[in-house]
Design a protein around this motif. Structure first.
Motif, PDB file in Angstrom:
ATOM      1  N   ALA A 120      35.527  29.957  54.657  1.00 55.46           N
ATOM      2  CA  ALA A 120      35.093  28.806  55.442  1.00 55.46           C
ATOM      3  C   ALA A 120      35.741  28.688  56.813  1.00 55.46           C
ATOM      4  CB  ALA A 120      35.343  27.520  54.652  1.00 55.46           C
ATOM      5  N   THR A 121      36.832  29.412  57.068  1.00 61.16           N
ATOM      6  CA  THR A 121      37.519  29.265  58.353  1.00 61.16           C
ATOM      7  C   THR A 121      37.111  30.366  59.326  1.00 61.16           C
ATOM      8  OG1 THR A 121      39.410  30.590  57.647  1.00 61.16           O
ATOM      9  CG2 THR A 121      39.484  28.236  57.180  1.00 61.16           C
ATOM     10  N   THR A 151      42.890  30.881  52.640  1.00 65.07           N
ATOM     11  CA  THR A 151      41.589  30.210  52.606  1.00 65.07           C
ATOM     12  C   THR A 151      41.059  30.059  51.193  1.00 65.07           C
ATOM     13  OG1 THR A 151      41.126  31.273  54.728  1.00 65.07           O
ATOM     14  CG2 THR A 151      39.265  30.255  53.595  1.00 65.07           C
ATOM     15  N   SER A 152      41.266  31.099  50.359  1.00 60.12           N
ATOM     16  CA  SER A 152      40.699  31.087  49.019  1.00 60.12           C
ATOM     17  C   SER A 152      41.292  32.227  48.195  1.00 60.12           C
ATOM     18  CB  SER A 152      39.170  31.226  49.077  1.00 60.12           C
ATOM     19  OG  SER A 152      38.804  32.462  49.687  1.00 60.12           O
ATOM     20  N   VAL A 153      40.957  32.214  46.914  1.00 57.32           N
ATOM     21  CA  VAL A 153      41.310  33.299  45.989  1.00 57.32           C
ATOM     22  C   VAL A 153      40.050  33.726  45.258  1.00 57.32           C
ATOM     23  CG1 VAL A 153      42.570  33.911  43.875  1.00 57.32           C
ATOM     24  CG2 VAL A 153      43.714  32.586  45.659  1.00 57.32           C
ATOM     25  N   ILE A 154      39.878  35.035  45.100  1.00 56.34           N
ATOM     26  CA  ILE A 154      38.764  35.574  44.320  1.00 56.34           C
ATOM     27  C   ILE A 154      39.350  36.332  43.134  1.00 56.34           C
ATOM     28  CG2 ILE A 154      36.797  37.155  44.296  1.00 56.34           C
ATOM     29  CD1 ILE A 154      36.443  36.577  47.280  1.00 56.34           C
ATOM     30  N   ALA A 155      38.937  35.970  41.932  1.00 58.68           N
ATOM     31  CA  ALA A 155      39.354  36.669  40.714  1.00 58.68           C
ATOM     32  C   ALA A 155      38.297  37.724  40.401  1.00 58.68           C
ATOM     33  CB  ALA A 155      39.496  35.688  39.560  1.00 58.68           C
ATOM     34  N   ALA A 156      38.666  39.000  40.550  1.00 59.64           N
ATOM     35  CA  ALA A 156      37.692  40.091  40.425  1.00 59.64           C
ATOM     36  C   ALA A 156      37.982  40.960  39.209  1.00 59.64           C
ATOM     37  CB  ALA A 156      37.705  40.952  41.692  1.00 59.64           C
ATOM     38  N   ASP A 192      31.438  41.556  49.824  1.00 60.81           N
ATOM     39  CA  ASP A 192      31.256  40.173  50.259  1.00 60.81           C
ATOM     40  C   ASP A 192      32.214  39.836  51.396  1.00 60.81           C
ATOM     41  OD1 ASP A 192      30.059  37.682  50.169  1.00 60.81           O
ATOM     42  OD2 ASP A 192      31.439  36.892  48.668  1.00 60.81           O
ATOM     43  N   ALA A 193      33.467  40.293  51.279  1.00 60.91           N
ATOM     44  CA  ALA A 193      34.447  40.035  52.333  1.00 60.91           C
ATOM     45  C   ALA A 193      34.034  40.710  53.639  1.00 60.91           C
ATOM     46  CB  ALA A 193      35.823  40.513  51.889  1.00 60.91           C
ATOM     47  N   ARG A 194      33.523  41.920  53.552  1.00 59.87           N
ATOM     48  CA  ARG A 194      33.078  42.622  54.764  1.00 59.87           C
ATOM     49  C   ARG A 194      31.929  41.868  55.437  1.00 59.87           C
ATOM     50  NH1 ARG A 194      35.591  47.334  55.475  1.00 59.87           N
ATOM     51  NH2 ARG A 194      36.131  48.653  53.695  1.00 59.87           N
ATOM     52  N   ARG A 195      31.010  41.335  54.646  1.00 60.87           N
ATOM     53  CA  ARG A 195      29.892  40.584  55.218  1.00 60.87           C
ATOM     54  C   ARG A 195      30.380  39.368  56.003  1.00 60.87           C
ATOM     55  NH1 ARG A 195      27.307  41.903  50.287  1.00 60.87           N
ATOM     56  NH2 ARG A 195      27.970  39.915  49.363  1.00 60.87           N
ATOM     57  N   HIS A 196      31.562  38.891  55.641  1.00 59.61           N
ATOM     58  CA  HIS A 196      32.134  37.734  56.345  1.00 59.61           C
ATOM     59  C   HIS A 196      33.165  38.160  57.388  1.00 59.61           C
ATOM     60  CE1 HIS A 196      30.369  35.644  52.860  1.00 59.61           C
ATOM     61  NE2 HIS A 196      30.315  34.601  53.666  1.00 59.61           N
ATOM     62  N   ARG A 217      46.811  38.773  61.364  1.00 60.75           N
ATOM     63  CA  ARG A 217      46.450  37.569  62.097  1.00 60.75           C
ATOM     64  C   ARG A 217      44.950  37.294  62.092  1.00 60.75           C
ATOM     65  NH1 ARG A 217      49.281  39.104  67.633  1.00 60.75           N
ATOM     66  NH2 ARG A 217      48.441  41.104  66.925  1.00 60.75           N
ATOM     67  N   GLY A 218      44.128  38.316  61.899  1.00 62.48           N
ATOM     68  CA  GLY A 218      42.683  38.113  61.909  1.00 62.48           C
ATOM     69  C   GLY A 218      42.131  37.873  60.517  1.00 62.48           C
ATOM     70  N   ALA A 219      40.798  37.831  60.429  1.00 68.60           N
ATOM     71  CA  ALA A 219      40.141  37.654  59.130  1.00 68.60           C
ATOM     72  C   ALA A 219      40.506  38.811  58.214  1.00 68.60           C
ATOM     73  CB  ALA A 219      38.627  37.591  59.325  1.00 68.60           C
ATOM     74  N   ALA A 220      41.002  38.501  57.025  1.00 70.31           N
ATOM     75  CA  ALA A 220      41.485  39.555  56.129  1.00 70.31           C
ATOM     76  C   ALA A 220      41.262  39.179  54.681  1.00 70.31           C
ATOM     77  CB  ALA A 220      42.967  39.831  56.376  1.00 70.31           C
ATOM     78  N   ALA A 221      40.993  40.203  53.873  1.00 77.72           N
ATOM     79  CA  ALA A 221      40.952  40.067  52.423  1.00 77.72           C
ATOM     80  C   ALA A 221      42.029  40.976  51.862  1.00 77.72           C
ATOM     81  CB  ALA A 221      39.579  40.453  51.877  1.00 77.72           C
TER      82      ALA A 221
END
Length: 272
Positions: A120-121, A151-156, A192-196, A217-221
């Motif tokens: 979301a950020t 921002t969030s956690v994904i349980a995979a 999904d992370a790459r799409r974002h 510092r940037g968008a990261a998973a």
């Protein structure tokens, strides 16, 4: 399925372990009620009420009704119309899944899935826990993630249920506030992370770029592997960067939750 909130009324008194209500709570504790979760203990229930989670039913040990914290929670539940039952101590021990039964236990609706909140950020920091099978570890990862402003956690993959009672207790309420998603496998979570727009960072016990030389510092998973074997080589190969936490020999690895906490706090430091 436990009923939704109803107008407040005097609590019923249950003295038999064979009461159908006991089995209903046990089903929720075992994760067999898909849309519900068990809130065990005053702290977790208080966190749920503060987060406006829909609490549908609660049970209280008859010996604990005069405790100030329990009385406050009962008043809050009555105010929102949640049914409350009083249980004899021996019945409460059959409902509460912990070794020393809690004074109050409740059932609530699980947070609704909302994939949009996971990224979301503008520069999301997402923790992807893969095959973290210990629910306490998964809960601790969620707690650290919220504390360090992820921002969030994904349980995979084969992760524990992030809304199982053990994971909820491990998160100390963070799972009720932080967006949490699930993914059938790491590949789906990575895609999904790459799409974002996320940079994919895989953690490895050795051979990766030092955590302190990695730009977060940037968008990261951030991919965190499960206990023991960590991330599979195939998953690591999908990453843009591999990251290793420097450790003094002969220590070879850290607990999954500890590793996640170290990394997410370094990301917070960099982002500040």
């Amino acid at each position: 399925m436990l009923s939704d909130a109803v107008p407040a009324r005097s609590p019923s008194h249950i003295t038999s372990r064979h009461n159908p209500l006991v089995n209903r709570y046990r089903l929720v504790a075992r994760g067999e009620a898909a849309d519900q979760m068990l809130l065990d203990g005053p702290h977790l229930l208080a966190e749920a009420l503060a987060a406006h989670v829909a609490v549908t039913h609660a049970v209280v040990a008859s010996t604990a009704v005069d405790r100030p914290d329990v009385r406050t929670l009962m008043t809050s539940l009555e105010r929102i119309g949640t049914e409350v039952a009083l249980l004899a101590p021996e019945v409460m021990s059959a409902v509460s899944p912990v070794r020393s039964s809690s004074a109050i236990v409740a059932v609530a609706h699980r947070p609704a899935a909302n994939g949009g909140r996971l990224f979301a950020t503008a520069s999301p920091l997402v923790i992807v826990a893969h095959d973290v099978q210990d629910p306490g570890n998964l809960g601790a990862i969620v707690r650290a993630a919220e504390a360090a402003q992820a921002t969030s956690v994904i349980a995979a993959g084969g992760c524990a249920d992030p809304f199982g009672w053990k994971a909820l207790r491990g998160s100390a309420g963070s799972a009720l506030r932080l967006p949490i998603g699930t993914s059938p496998d790491a590949a789906s979570a990575v895609a999904d992370a790459r799409r974002h727009g996320c940079h994919i960072v895989a953690t490895t016990p050795r051979g990766g770029r030092s955590l302190y030389d990695t730009d977060l510092r940037g968008a990261a998973a951030i991919l965190i592997g499960g206990e023991g074997s960590g991330l599979d080589p195939e998953i690591v190969a999908q990453a843009d960067t591999t990251l290793t936490i420097p450790m003094r020999a002969p220590v070879e690895s850290l607990n999954a939750a500890v590793a996640a906490a170290v990394i997410v706090y370094e990301a917070l430091r960099q982002r500040r």
